[in-house]
Scaffold this motif. Sequence first.
Motif, PDB file in Angstrom:
ATOM      1  N   ALA A  12       0.632  -1.354  -0.266  1.00  0.00           N
ATOM      2  CA  ALA A  12       0.714   0.341  -0.188  1.00  0.00           C
ATOM      3  C   ALA A  12       0.909   1.221  -0.327  1.00  0.00           C
ATOM      4  N   ASN A  71      -6.658  -3.272  -3.888  1.00  0.00           N
ATOM      5  CA  ASN A  71      -5.665  -2.281  -2.852  1.00  0.00           C
ATOM      6  C   ASN A  71      -5.756  -1.256  -2.574  1.00  0.00           C
ATOM      7  N   ALA A  75      -8.347   1.923  -0.314  1.00  0.00           N
ATOM      8  CA  ALA A  75      -8.228   2.816  -0.056  1.00  0.00           C
ATOM      9  C   ALA A  75      -8.365   4.358  -0.773  1.00  0.00           C
TER      10      ALA A  75
END
Length: 293
Positions: A12, A71, A75
Amino acid sequence: MNGLYALKPWYADRLSGLRRALAARQVSPDTLTAAGVVCAAGAAAALAWLPAPPAALLVAVLLAGRLAFANLDGALARDTGRTTRRGALLNELGDRAADLLVIAGFLPLAPLWLVAAAAFATTLPSWVSLAGAAAGAPRRNGGPVGKTERCLLAVVAAASGWAVPVLAVVAAGSAVTAVVRALWVWRALGQPETAVAAVARERVVATKRAMARERDVASDKPVVRAAEPASSAPRRRPSPSPSPSPSSSPTLGSLPCEHDRSLPLDPGEVSGGITHTRPQSPADRGTRLRGAR
């Protein structure tokens, strides 16, 4: 035992620059979820139709994109304050669809029953995690053969051509991962009720915030409060009414009498500043007339 899922924070961080660029361009998180599904479909097509060694590079690139989009969508939604219940649903459906599409790429390469068993097994870990979250436990991810490991095994199958052994490992490893997550969730739910209740409260608060954001987005007209018009002239206070003077106060003599008003009234006695009057009867009038004579 989180497996390759333990690398998610590091991964990330590597995507933070791309995430900021997407937020600056106001890219929707749902678009990233759809892009992840498209990447999974492309990897499945490359696995099914391209020969074993050359297919590995394309499958690896597409599955890396599938993991990156998986991902980035959550986010990005958190960073931009666009987390919604519909977005959470779409995220889960996108992940399940991408997993099943990758397994579908093995259809020309392995027996149908093995492909079906692997497809069923890959959904078990997510079922366990969602069931635990619904019961109040924290969401559990990772495991011996999670999403990242399944993508890596697909790349191995594309590079080696060992579709059947790889698919068997995917099916068995996914089942073991489901058992590991179930045991972890079981232990978490066995903790004191206060800990589970705290997690449940956090989930309720997050849901309410998402609902409030959805209502703000769904509202068509902004709420505008009408301003009170300013008065050009100052308001005048009513002048107090003058108090009645004693001389102007009404007396009982000036009030209407309950008797016959055609009868003349004679002055009565005066006591305490109040004049008392009474009606005259015919006998009284006769007496007066006789006395006057």
